[in-house]
Design a protein around this motif. Structure first.
Motif, PDB file in Angstrom:
ATOM      1  N   LEU A   1     -28.593  -0.839 -35.303  1.00  0.00           N
ATOM      2  CA  LEU A   1     -27.732  -1.599 -34.086  1.00  0.00           C
ATOM      3  C   LEU A   1     -28.504  -1.260 -32.908  1.00  0.00           C
ATOM      4  O   LEU A   1     -28.865  -0.200 -32.598  1.00  0.00           O
ATOM      5  CB  LEU A   1     -26.269  -1.191 -34.065  1.00  0.00           C
ATOM      6  CG  LEU A   1     -25.365  -2.092 -33.055  1.00  0.00           C
ATOM      7  CD1 LEU A   1     -25.122  -3.239 -34.192  1.00  0.00           C
ATOM      8  CD2 LEU A   1     -23.992  -1.125 -32.965  1.00  0.00           C
TER       9      LEU A   1
ATOM     10  N   ILE B   1     -27.999  -2.271 -28.754  1.00  0.00           N
ATOM     11  CA  ILE B   1     -27.104  -3.025 -27.621  1.00  0.00           C
ATOM     12  C   ILE B   1     -27.901  -3.028 -26.287  1.00  0.00           C
ATOM     13  O   ILE B   1     -28.527  -2.024 -25.832  1.00  0.00           O
ATOM     14  CB  ILE B   1     -25.826  -2.130 -27.437  1.00  0.00           C
ATOM     15  CG1 ILE B   1     -25.192  -1.770 -28.758  1.00  0.00           C
ATOM     16  CG2 ILE B   1     -24.739  -2.552 -26.419  1.00  0.00           C
ATOM     17  CD1 ILE B   1     -24.019  -0.893 -28.543  1.00  0.00           C
TER      18      ILE B   1
ATOM     19  N   ILE C   1     -25.005  -7.654 -28.630  1.00  0.00           N
ATOM     20  CA  ILE C   1     -25.158  -6.438 -29.552  1.00  0.00           C
ATOM     21  C   ILE C   1     -26.014  -7.215 -30.664  1.00  0.00           C
ATOM     22  O   ILE C   1     -25.761  -8.285 -31.316  1.00  0.00           O
ATOM     23  CB  ILE C   1     -23.742  -5.970 -30.235  1.00  0.00           C
ATOM     24  CG1 ILE C   1     -23.111  -5.483 -29.108  1.00  0.00           C
ATOM     25  CG2 ILE C   1     -24.039  -4.849 -31.307  1.00  0.00           C
ATOM     26  CD1 ILE C   1     -21.726  -4.942 -29.400  1.00  0.00           C
TER      27      ILE C   1
ATOM     28  N   PRO D   1     -21.917  -7.256 -24.598  1.00  0.00           N
ATOM     29  CA  PRO D   1     -22.387  -5.993 -25.000  1.00  0.00           C
ATOM     30  C   PRO D   1     -21.132  -4.936 -24.896  1.00  0.00           C
ATOM     31  O   PRO D   1     -20.478  -4.919 -23.998  1.00  0.00           O
ATOM     32  CB  PRO D   1     -23.355  -5.426 -24.215  1.00  0.00           C
ATOM     33  CG  PRO D   1     -23.417  -6.269 -23.091  1.00  0.00           C
ATOM     34  CD  PRO D   1     -22.503  -7.556 -23.401  1.00  0.00           C
TER      35      PRO D   1
ATOM     36  N   TRP E   1     -19.519  -0.798 -26.226  1.00  0.00           N
ATOM     37  CA  TRP E   1     -20.174   0.517 -26.899  1.00  0.00           C
ATOM     38  C   TRP E   1     -18.887   1.536 -26.760  1.00  0.00           C
ATOM     39  O   TRP E   1     -18.327   1.718 -25.990  1.00  0.00           O
ATOM     40  CB  TRP E   1     -21.412   0.890 -26.409  1.00  0.00           C
ATOM     41  CG  TRP E   1     -21.654   1.165 -25.139  1.00  0.00           C
ATOM     42  CD1 TRP E   1     -21.766   2.398 -24.465  1.00  0.00           C
ATOM     43  CD2 TRP E   1     -21.695   0.363 -23.926  1.00  0.00           C
ATOM     44  NE1 TRP E   1     -21.833   2.497 -23.085  1.00  0.00           N
ATOM     45  CE2 TRP E   1     -21.913   1.129 -22.768  1.00  0.00           C
ATOM     46  CE3 TRP E   1     -22.082  -1.102 -23.841  1.00  0.00           C
ATOM     47  CZ2 TRP E   1     -22.036   0.654 -21.584  1.00  0.00           C
ATOM     48  CZ3 TRP E   1     -22.258  -1.479 -22.605  1.00  0.00           C
ATOM     49  CH2 TRP E   1     -22.212  -0.770 -21.286  1.00  0.00           C
TER      50      TRP E   1
END
Length: 638
Positions: free
Chosen positions: A24, A26, A31, A62, A64
Motif C-alpha cells: 500500500l 499513500i 491510496i 488519502p 491513514w
C-alpha cells in the motif's frame, strides 16, 4: 503524509499473475495498491532505468491510521484514530470504532467520515486488509465520559468536552456518550469583568455562578449529598438567566439543556455532565411522571440495570453532578399535576427556590440584557482554569488537598451538630459546598475580590429554609395543603353547607364527601367546622399516611380529638333515611386552624455556624497567610 510502504496480502488473482508482493502506498493523490515491476530485459541486457511500480488507485482521498486506542474505563471506546486529508488540503482526525471496522457497514462509516473508497472489490479488500491487519504507529488513551477518572500512572484527570485535562495524550471517545458543550471564548479577565462583576447585582445570578464551581469539587472532598436547585417564577422574571450565568463558567448558551427528556435521556444527560453542573431549562416541557423519576435519578447518580438482546448485563451509567433547573412552576407543582405527592426526599434533592421572593427579586432589565450579551461573547475559560487548578491540587499538592478536605469536614460537623433535622442538614451541606468552592475559586483569582460569597449563599439558603423547606420537608404540611385545596374546591359540590341551626343548604353533586358548618357570629367561640368522611380524607391527601396525618392534625389542634379517637359522630343534621336514623363518624376539622397551619407554620430561628482556618505559607501561589472563613446560617425549630 504517510508514504511508507505497507505490505498487503496477495489476492488469488495476483498469485496467479505471480504478483506476490503487493503493498500500500499513500500520498497526496490518494491510496494505491502497488506492485514492483521487474526491470525491462532483452537478450540479457537490462534497462538502466528503474521502472515505476504498477499502481491501482483504491481511495480518492488519502487517509491513514495514526493511533490505536487504549480505553481508560468501560465507557471509553476501542478503535483506531484516522487522519484524513480533505479536498481543500486540510487534515482532520476522525475516530472509527473496532465494531465499525468489523461491521458490514464499514464503507458507510468511512464515507460519513469523509473517506472516499472506490466501490470495486479489490479496493475494498485492500482498505479492509490495511485497517484490520496492521497496528497503527501510535497509541491514544480514550475516555468515555466527562468528569474525574484515573489517567496514566494512576494520576487523576478531568475530561472536559473534547479535552482531557491532565493527560495531553488523551482523547474523548465514548461507547454511547456525547461530549459536553464545553467551549472557550474570550479570556478569564473578560469573563470576570463582563459576567461575574455585573452578576453581583442579583443574589440569584451570583449564586448561579458560585454553584457552577461546586460540582467538580464533589469528588475531591468526598461529598455525598448530591442534588440541586430549581428556580421558578413568572415568565421573563430572570430565572433562565441564573442558569445562563452558571453555564458561562464552562461553555456557551448551548451548554443549557431542556427538560424535554425521556427517562433514557435523563441517564444520558447525567453521565454526559458527570462532574459538572447540569443546567436544565423550561420544566414545563417535561411530563409529571418523568420529573418524579428524574429528581431521584439525577441525585442518586446511577441509571437502571438493563439486559441486552443476548440477556447479558449492559453497562450501567453512573454520574456525580449538581443540577440547576428553571421553570414557571415549582418541582412540587409539577409532580402534583397528576395527583402525585411530593415526598420530603424529592423536595430535598432538587430544592425549589421562588425567584419572586422579596429577598431575591431584583428589577434589573438593563443589567440582565448586558449579561445575556456578555454570555454570548465570553465563556468557558474560567471553568477550564479552575479545573486545571483542581487537577494540579489533586495530583501534586497532597498537603493542600488534605487541608481542604479537613476544612470541609469541619464545616459538615458544625452543620450536623447545629441542625437536628437530618434532611435540612443534608441540604445545608450542599450550600456549604457552594461556599467552599466559590471561596476556593476566589482565592485563585477566578472570582472578583468584591464577591461576598458567604452573604450570597446565606441569602439563598435562608430563603429556601424559611420559605420552602418549612413546608416541603414536612409531609404533614403537604397533606394539609392538599386537604385545604380539596375543601375549597369541593365546598358546595360534594361538601354540603350546613347552617348553625342544622339547616342544609343546596344539594350535593356526585358522591358526598362531607359537610361544612357555618361559623357562629362570634368566630372565636364557634369557628367553621368541616366534617369529612374517611374515604374523602384519604382521597384528598393521596398517598400520604392517613394515621400519621390525623395524629399530627390533632396535635396541632386542627382536628377535634377526644376519647382516644380521631373521628366523632356527625351532628344530627343528616338522615340516611333508613329504618332508623344513623349518624356516621367523621373527621372534624377546624377550618381556621387548618388555614393557619398551611399558610403560617412555626417560625424559624437562625443558628450561626462559623468555621475559620488560618495557615501560614503559600496561598495557591500567593505568599503570606491563608484564611478561608465560612459563615453559615442554618434553621432550627423553636
Amino acid at each position: 503524509m504517510n508514504t511508507e510502504r505497507i505490505d498487503l496480502r496477495a489476492t488469488k488473482e495476483e498469485v496467479k499473475a505471480e504478483d506476490f508482493n503487493p503493498y500500500l502506498q499513500i500520498n497526496e493523490q490518494g491510496i494505491f495498491r502497488c506492485h514492483d515491476v521487474a526491470a525491462f530485459e532483452v537478450d540479457g541486457i537490462k534497462s538502466p532505468e528503474k521502472p515505476e511500480p504498477r499502481r491501482d488507485c483504491v481511495a480518492l482521498s488519502p487517509f491513514w491510521m495514526v493511533a490505536d486506542s487504549e480505553p481508560m474505563h468501560d465507557a471509553a471506546e476501542n478503535g483506531t484514530l484516522l487522519r484524513i486529508r480533505m479536498r481543500d488540503g486540510r487534515t482532520v482526525d476522525r475516530f472509527i470504532t473496532g465494531s465499525e471496522l468489523e461491521s458490514m457497514k464499514i464503507w458507510e462509516t468511512l464515507r460519513a467520515l469523509g473517506c472516499r473508497v472506490k466501490p470495486h472489490p479489490l479496493a475494498r479488500t485492500t482498505i479492509k486488509d490495511y485497517l484490520l491487519s496492521n497496528y497503527a504507529p501510535g497509541v491514544v488513551r480514550t475516555y468515555g465520559k466527562s468528569g474525574w477518572t484515573a489517567g496514566p500512572k494512576n494520576e487523576q484527570v478531568f475530561v472536559l468536552g473534547n479535552e482531557v485535562l491532565g493527560d495531553d495524550g488523551g482523547r474523548f471517545e465514548s461507547v454511547d456518550n456525547s461530549p459536553t458543550a464545553c467551549e472557550c471564548k474570550g479570556t478569564t479577565e473578560e469573563w470576570i469583568e463582563r459576567m461575574a462583576k455585573p452578576a453581583a447585582a442579583s443574589p440569584l445570578w451570583s449564586f448561579g455562578i458560585c454553584a457552577a464551581f461546586a460540582a467538580p469539587l464533589m469528588e475531591l472532598v468526598n461529598f455525598r449529598a448530591d442534588g440541586g436547585w430549581h428556580f421558578y417564577g413568572l415568565s421573563s422574571a430572570g430565572k433562565s438567566l441564573v442558569l445562563e450565568c452558571a453555564a458561562s463558567v464552562f461553555g456557551p448558551h448551548k451548554y443549557l439543556k431542556s427538560w424535554n427528556l425521556t427517562d433514557g435521556a435523563v441517564e444520558l444527560m447525567g453521565e454526559t455532565y458527570n462532574g459538572l453542573p447540569l443546567c436544565l431549562d423550561e420544566l414545563g416541557e417535561a411530563s409529571s411522571p418523568m420529573v418524579t423519576r428524574a429528581v431521584y435519578a439525577l441525585s442518586d447518580g446511577q441509571g437502571r440495570k438493563r439486559l441486552d438482546q443476548k440477556a447479558k448485563a449492559r453497562r450501567v451509567r453512573s454520574w456525580r453532578l449538581l443540577t440547576l433547573s428553571s421553570g414557571e412552576i415549582s418541582i412540587e407543582d409539577k409532580i402534583s399535576e397528576r395527583g402525585k405527592n411530593l415526598r420530603g426526599g424529592q423536595a430535598l434533592r432538587i430544592a425549589d427556590l421562588y425567584i419572586g421572593h422579596p429577598d431575591l427579586v431584583r428589577d434589573l432589565p438593563n443589567e440582565a440584557q448586558q449579561l445575556k450579551t456578555a454570555q454570548a461573547e465570553t465563556y468557558g475559560t474560567v471553568g477550564r482554569e479552575y479545573l486545571n487548578r483542581l487537577v494540579e491540587l489533586r495530583n501534586n499538592k497532597p498537603d493542600e488537598l488534605a487541608w481542604v478536605r479537613a476544612f470541609f469536614e469541619k464545616m459538615l460537623g458544625n452543620i450536623r451538630e447545629n441542625i437536628k433535622d437530618a434532611r435540612r442538614a443534608r441540604a445545608a451541606q450542599r450550600f456549604a459546598l457552594v461556599t467552599l468552592a466559590a471561596e476556593l475559586a476566589q482565592s485563585w483569582g477566578l472570582l472578583p475580590e468584591s464577591y461576598d460569597v458567604r452573604k450570597i449563599v446565606k441569602t439563598v439558603f435562608q430563603v429556601w429554609s424559611n420559605d420552602t423547606a418549612k413546608i416541603t420537608l414536612n409531609e404533614n404540611h403537604q397533606a394539609a395543603r392538599r386537604l385545604l385545596d380539596f375543601i375549597e374546591t369541593e365546598t358546595g359540590v360534594t361538601i354540603q353547607h350546613v347552617k348553625r341551626d342544622n339547616e342544609l343548604i343546596g344539594d350535593i353533586k356526585g358522591r358526598r364527601a362531607g359537610w361544612i358548618r357555618e361559623p357562629d357570629e362570634n368566630r372565636e367561640k364557634q369557628p367553621p367546622t368541616v366534617y369529612l368522611l374517611k374515604a374523602s380524607v384519604k382521597s384528598a391527601i393521596g398517598a400520604y399516611n392517613l394515621r400519621a396525618f390525623v395524629k399530627a392534625m390533632s396535635t396541632e389542634s386542627v382536628l377535634n380529638h377526644s376519647d382516644g379517637s380521631f373521628t366523632h359522630p356527625t351532628p344530627r343534621f343528616y338522615d340516611f333515611k333508613l329504618d332508623r336514623q344513623s349518624y356516621p363518624r367523621t373527621y372534624q376539622f377546624n377550618l381556621d386552624a387548618l388555614r393557619v397551619y398551611v399558610d403560617g407554620p412555626e417560625p424559624i430561628e437562625e443558628i450561626k455556624i462559623e468555621t475559620t482556618t488560618t495557615e501560614t505559607g503559600d496561598d495557591h501561589g500567593r505568599n503570606g497567610q491563608r484564611e478561608l472563613t465560612t459563615t453559615f446560617d442554618a434553621p432550627t425549630r423553636h
